[in-house]
Design an enzyme around this catalytic site. Structure first.
Site, PDB file in Angstrom:
ATOM      1  N   ARG A  84       0.873  -1.175   0.000  1.00 31.65           N
ATOM      2  CA  ARG A  84       0.000   0.000   0.000  1.00 31.65           C
ATOM      3  C   ARG A  84       0.904   1.216   0.000  1.00 31.65           C
ATOM      4  NH1 ARG A  84      -4.152   3.036  -1.355  1.00 31.65           N
ATOM      5  NH2 ARG A  84      -5.341   3.985   0.352  1.00 31.65           N
TER       6      ARG A  84
ATOM      7  N   ASP B  38       1.187   3.849   2.765  1.00 31.50           N
ATOM      8  CA  ASP B  38       1.712   3.376   4.060  1.00 31.50           C
ATOM      9  C   ASP B  38       3.238   3.271   4.068  1.00 31.50           C
ATOM     10  OD1 ASP B  38      -0.870   3.194   4.868  1.00 31.50           O
ATOM     11  OD2 ASP B  38      -0.970   0.996   4.926  1.00 31.50           O
ATOM     12  N   THR B  39       3.822   2.663   3.039  1.00 34.81           N
ATOM     13  CA  THR B  39       5.240   2.259   3.154  1.00 34.81           C
ATOM     14  C   THR B  39       6.111   2.620   1.960  1.00 34.81           C
ATOM     15  OG1 THR B  39       4.810   0.096   2.155  1.00 34.81           O
ATOM     16  CG2 THR B  39       4.569   0.269   4.553  1.00 34.81           C
ATOM     17  N   ARG B  40       5.552   3.292   0.923  1.00 37.27           N
ATOM     18  CA  ARG B  40       6.318   3.508  -0.305  1.00 37.27           C
ATOM     19  C   ARG B  40       7.646   4.200  -0.036  1.00 37.27           C
ATOM     20  NH1 ARG B  40       4.696   3.711  -5.473  1.00 37.27           N
ATOM     21  NH2 ARG B  40       2.506   3.944  -4.882  1.00 37.27           N
TER      22      ARG B  40
ATOM     23  N   GLY C  59      -5.367   3.383 -10.539  1.00 34.36           N
ATOM     24  CA  GLY C  59      -6.767   3.482 -10.892  1.00 34.36           C
ATOM     25  C   GLY C  59      -7.550   2.454 -10.105  1.00 34.36           C
TER      26      GLY C  59
ATOM     27  N   GLU D  95      -4.236  -7.290  -6.691  1.00 35.37           N
ATOM     28  CA  GLU D  95      -2.870  -7.842  -6.779  1.00 35.37           C
ATOM     29  C   GLU D  95      -2.772  -9.131  -5.974  1.00 35.37           C
ATOM     30  OE1 GLU D  95       0.031  -3.900  -7.250  1.00 35.37           O
ATOM     31  OE2 GLU D  95       0.054  -5.092  -5.420  1.00 35.37           O
TER      32      GLU D  95
END
Length: 963
Positions: free
Chosen positions: A31, A34-36, A63, A97
């Site tokens: 997500r 949250d953590t990128r 999207g 995913e």
């Protein structure tokens, strides 16, 4: 990972798997909000530094629906790491995913590693707290409840998998734990560029696993794989590497070590690659080779590694720069070296070795056909041509692949033309592969290789060494060097061999010296080139060797000046050409003059032959060598065969280096000069089938002589005196001579082991000094005459004039063990025997293993035969008067009484065979063929005996059961 034991080897013995060709090692599902920019970014960086190919979707537009590109990335990733953070379930994108990832786990056996980042597995499994709230919101947004239910099932399945939780670990520790687990799966990678068609590979992989099992699994094992260029060493090493990768965390395959090391900074590049592959840190840089040595020693000393060093030669100092004597690696390491040079393995003390052999016929056929026809078998019209290719390639995989690929989809006319071309001009890419080993040789070794390729394949090592030593090429070490580099082989008979492609390569190297003008090459062997040069006197100073081997016997019109400019000619060998005339000139550089059918009575007067090592004259017109023999100081081999004009061998006292003298089928030879009896270095003296020979040296004093043949010289009446002790002479064959007696000095042959006197029909006296031959193990005394022209002395008579030595007779009247203490084989056929004969024979009762009394005239086999306790084989063939064999020696294994037509009483056979057939078959083989009176012996066969036919064939080979 703890190293697995023997079972691991057996389970790994098959070829390496064919893994799915993944585009990515890892797919990161996370997500973004949250953590990128925190945990996911750090994890991605750590994976990339370990050279783990990782997909991250930070550049794709977001999207509601997951993009096709992302779906494809998931499908083509070996591992999916799902970072389950607090808001993961709030994203339909992430949930899609995850659903796709779960599907790929089932359909593609992909691995999923869930990471529970600030959440617990229970929250995810049962969709509690944030996960429950997020799914409730999604349920309100989407009318399709089925989709939401699939997301829930996907979350439950991923939570049920073993994964990672942060717990009390710091984030860097947490990331390193994940990276280590990923590395176990994707690092090291399987090598994908292995053989496309691994024909014959599985058995070779299995053989190497067996070799590695001989050493304890906790030791450092170093294996050398060696063989000729193009034989498949690298592909085999890759298969071995792939079969062990799952058992090692630290793996490295260093390819093309020889080639890389010769580049500027090449060794530093190898050190750097080794460190980066094993440590997984591709940012590491090595400034110089000394620094690289220090880093390898310090950073790898305790690591258990799988390391392959592919294609080494003597120029690469891997022992110092890469391995440190292998003391830089941890216990349980496996190090594999591939090389063309077996001597290199010895210099590195590599005791585990495997020589890669060429493919057998069936393997070669399959590999070629896969490349030429895309099938395991040849197309119908190409069967014979395929066999021609296989003969040309000689089981060399690289050649089979190259030739098969080049002939693929070509018509039959192209095949025929290409094959004719390959026989004259080797295929370029194959030539380049094979020539690498040749280019690494020094000048002497290159000359040795070219001489053998052009002239000496199939010749004895001793003979070739003698010739090349005379040329100053140092062959004792040079030949070993060629063997070590897999350029040459020696078979069990010490004959030199070479792969046909290597032979063709050597000859092509010579052809390239002057492609258009053969007279400008150093060596000639192709019959058309030879005919042109000799017939038109084109020869120049460049030519060093000539071999003449025509497709069939034919005439060469020799120019009178053919040899006049060949001042450097070292080797001349004629196999089957006839010449219109003899030469007017021969080079004094000649070491070998092997001229079958030499067309003149004498050698040219200007030929001094001071460097000559070998002189062979078969079926030649040579009449005499005369004074020429005085000049041949270095001659070691002299042979005359079927020389019809040769009548006399003149003074040879000048041949002080002569080791072998062979004269055979020279029917007009009458005299051999006395000087032959005093050649100090002579090892072999062979005079065979010289029917007119009457004059032979009166005495011999040949301290180096090992073998003496005087067989079938039917007019030779006197055996020479032995002037002094000859310890080396082990073999004497006098078969078919007219010798009447042996001299008392025969006792001086103290090393004699083999004495053959068969068909010596005039022999009437053997001196008692023969009993002094303490090393004799084979004695052939068949001295009868079919025409009965001469009296037939018994053994007792032969040895009793003067009477037998009393010192050799024991108190019970038998000879003591001092008589022939080592005699094992004795042939006494076709001669009368007396009681005293058996007294003499029992002197060697304990040592004799074979006794041949074939053709003897006794009626009952004497009872003394049972005293021969060591006798295994008794031959009584064609003893036509023999009626009874009452006893046999106790340890007999074979009795041959074939042709004993009078034999009817053989109780021991009858009894043993009747009561214990199976045991009798094991203990004794008896041939009763032609013993007609035994054929109907009722004791041997009964009507209801099982296997009657087999029993009968056992005893009477070639006869039918009588009615």
């Amino acid at each position: 990972m703890a190293f697995q034991g023997a079972s691991s080897f057996s389970s790994s013995s098959s070829l390496s798997p064919s893994p799915h060709r993944w585009t990515y090692d890892v797919f990161l599902s996370f997500r973004g909000e949250d953590t990128r920019k925190s945990f996911t970014a750090h994890l991605h960086d750590a994976l990339c530094r370990k050279n783990i190919n990782t997909y991250i979707d930070d550049k794709l537009p977001r999207g509601e629906k997951i993009s096709p590109a992302l779906l494809k990335a998931i499908e083509n990733s070996r591992i999916s790491i799902v970072i389950l953070s607090k808001n993961y379930a709030s994203s339909p994108w992430c949930l899609d995913e995850l659903k796709k990832i779960i599907d790929c786990k089932i359909s593609k056996q992909q691995k999923i590693l869930p990471v529970f980042y600030d959440v617990s597995p229970t929250e995810v499994r049962y969709q509690r707290t944030n996960f429950g709230k997020a799914l409730a919101k999604l349920k309100g947004r989407f009318e399709n409840e089925t989709e939401v239910q699939k997301w829930k099932e996907a979350l439950k399945k991923v939570a049920d998998l073993a994964g990672f939780t942060l717990g009390d670990k710091t984030e860097p520790e947490f990331i390193q734990e994940i990276v280590r687990e990923v590395s176990k799966v994707v690092k090291p990678k399987y090598l994908n560029d292995v053989a496309k068609h691994p024909v014959g590979m599985e058995s070779r992989v299995h053989d190497i696993h067996d070799i590695l099992l001989r050493v304890g699994v906790n030791d450092i094992r170093i294996l050398g794989i060696y063989g000729i260029g193009g034989v498949g060493k690298t592909n085999l090493a890759k298969e071995i590497y792939n079969s062990f990768t799952d058992q090692f965390e630290c793996c490295c395959f260093l390819a093309n070590v020889r080639e890389t090391s010769k580049k500027e900074y090449g060794l530093i590049q190898l050190q750097e690659t080794l460190l980066c592959e094993i440590l997984g840190d591709f940012s590491l840089k090595v400034r110089n080779d000394n620094e690289g040595m220090g880093l390898i020693k310090r950073m790898l000393w305790s690591k258990r590694v799988l390391l392959v060093l592919d294609d080494l030669d003597q120029s690469v100092k891997v022992d110092e720069k890469l391995l440190g004597g292998c003391g830089w690696f941890g216990l349980g390491s496996i190090i594999i070296i591939t090389t063309r040079d077996e001597h290199l393995l010895a210099s590195y003390n590599v005791h585990l070795r495997y020589k890669v052999k060429e493919l057998n016929h069936d393997e070669a056929l399959r590999l070629f056909c896969w490349n030429a026809f895309q099938n395991e078998n040849p197309n119908h019209d190409f069967v014979e041509l395929t066999e021609d290719v296989l003969r040309y390639a000689g089981g060399l995989p690289r050649a089979l692949i190259v030739l098969g690929s080049s002939l693929h989809d070509k018509d039959i006319h192209y095949w025929k033309s290409a094959l004719e071309k390959y026989k004259k001009i080797p295929e370029k890419s194959i030539q380049e592969i094979l020539r690498i080993s040749y280019d690494d040789l020094d000048e002497c070794e290159k000359n040795i290789f070219l001489d053998i390729a052009c002239f000496f394949i199939g010749e004895q090592e001793e003979y070739v060494t003698k010739v090349l030593d005379g040329c100053g090429f140092f062959p004792n070490c040079g030949i070993q060097r060629l063997i070590g580099k897999s350029l040459l082989t020696i078979d069990g008979f010490r004959r030199l061999g070479m792969h046909d492609l290597l032979k063709n390569m050597g000859r092509e190297i010579v052809r390239q010296e002057s492609p258009e003008e053969p007279e400008k090459r150093s060596r000639l062997w192709f019959h058309e080139d030879v005919r042109s040069v000799l017939g038109q006197a084109k020869g120049i100073n460049k030519i060093q060797g000539i071999l003449i081997e025509l497709p069939k016997q034919d005439l060469i019109n020799l120019s009178s000046k053919a040899f006049s400019k060949m001042k450097r000619l070292r080797i001349f060998i004629n196999r089957n050409a006839h010449f219109s005339r003899g030469p007017n000139y021969l080079s004094n550089e000649l070491r070998v003059l092997d001229w079958s059918g030499y067309p003149s009575h004498s050698l040219p007067q200007n030929f001094k032959g001071k460097k000559l090592k070998v002189l062979r004259m078969d079926e030649s017109l040579i009449k005499e060598l005369g004074d020429g023999l005085k000049n041949f100081h270095n001659l070691e081999t002299l042979k005359f065969s079927k020389c019809q004009f040769l009548t006399k061998i003149h003074d040879v006292s000048g041949l002080q280096s002569l080791k072998k003298l062979d004269i055979e089928y020279c029917n007009d030879l009458v005299e051999i000069h006395q000087s032959i009896g005093y050649l100090d270095k002579l090892i072999k003296l062979s005079i065979k089938n010289c029917l007119s020979l009457t004059s032979f040296p009166r005495s011999l004093k040949l301290r180096s002589l090992q073998t003496l043949f005087l067989c079938h010289c039917k007019r030779l009446q006197k055996f020479p005196e032995i002037e002094s002790e000859m310890k080396c002479l082990a073999y004497v064959d006098l078969q078919g001579t007219a010798i009447e007696e042996l001299p008392s000095s025969i006792g001086n042959l103290t090393g004699l082991e083999y004495l053959k006197l068969s068909e010596c029909h005039k022999l009437r006296h053997i001196p008692t000094s023969i009993l002094e031959l303490q090393r004799l193990y084979y004695l052939y005394l068949d001295v009868s005459s079919n025409k009965r022209q001469y009296p037939l002395p018994t053994i007792a008579e032969l040895l009793s004039s003067p009477p037998p030595m009393k010192s050799s007779i024991s108190n019970d009247g038998h000879y003591s063990s001092k008589v022939f203490p080592k005699l094992e084989d004795l042939v006494l056929g076709k001669r009368p025997l007396s009681e005293l004969d058996y007294v003499l024979l029992t002197a060697c009762y304990s040592t004799l293993k074979t006794l041949d009394l074939s053709g003897s005239n006794f009626i009952i086999l004497p009872k003394q035969i049972k005293r021969f306790v060591g006798l295994c084989t008794l031959l009584l063939r064609n003893c036509k008067e023999l009626e009874a064999i009452l006893e046999l020696p106790p340890n007999i294994e074979e009795v041959d009484v074939s042709g004993c037509m009078s034999l009817e009483s053989f109780p021991e056979v009858s009894n043993k065979f009747e009561f214990n057939r199976s045991s009798f078959r094991e203990l004794c083989s008896i041939n009763l063929s032609g013993c007609h009176k035994m054929l109907v012996n009722p004791l041997l066969f009964e009507e209801n005996v099982e296997d009657q036919d087999a029993d009968y064939e056992l005893l009477f080979p070639g006869n039918k059961i009588p009615d």
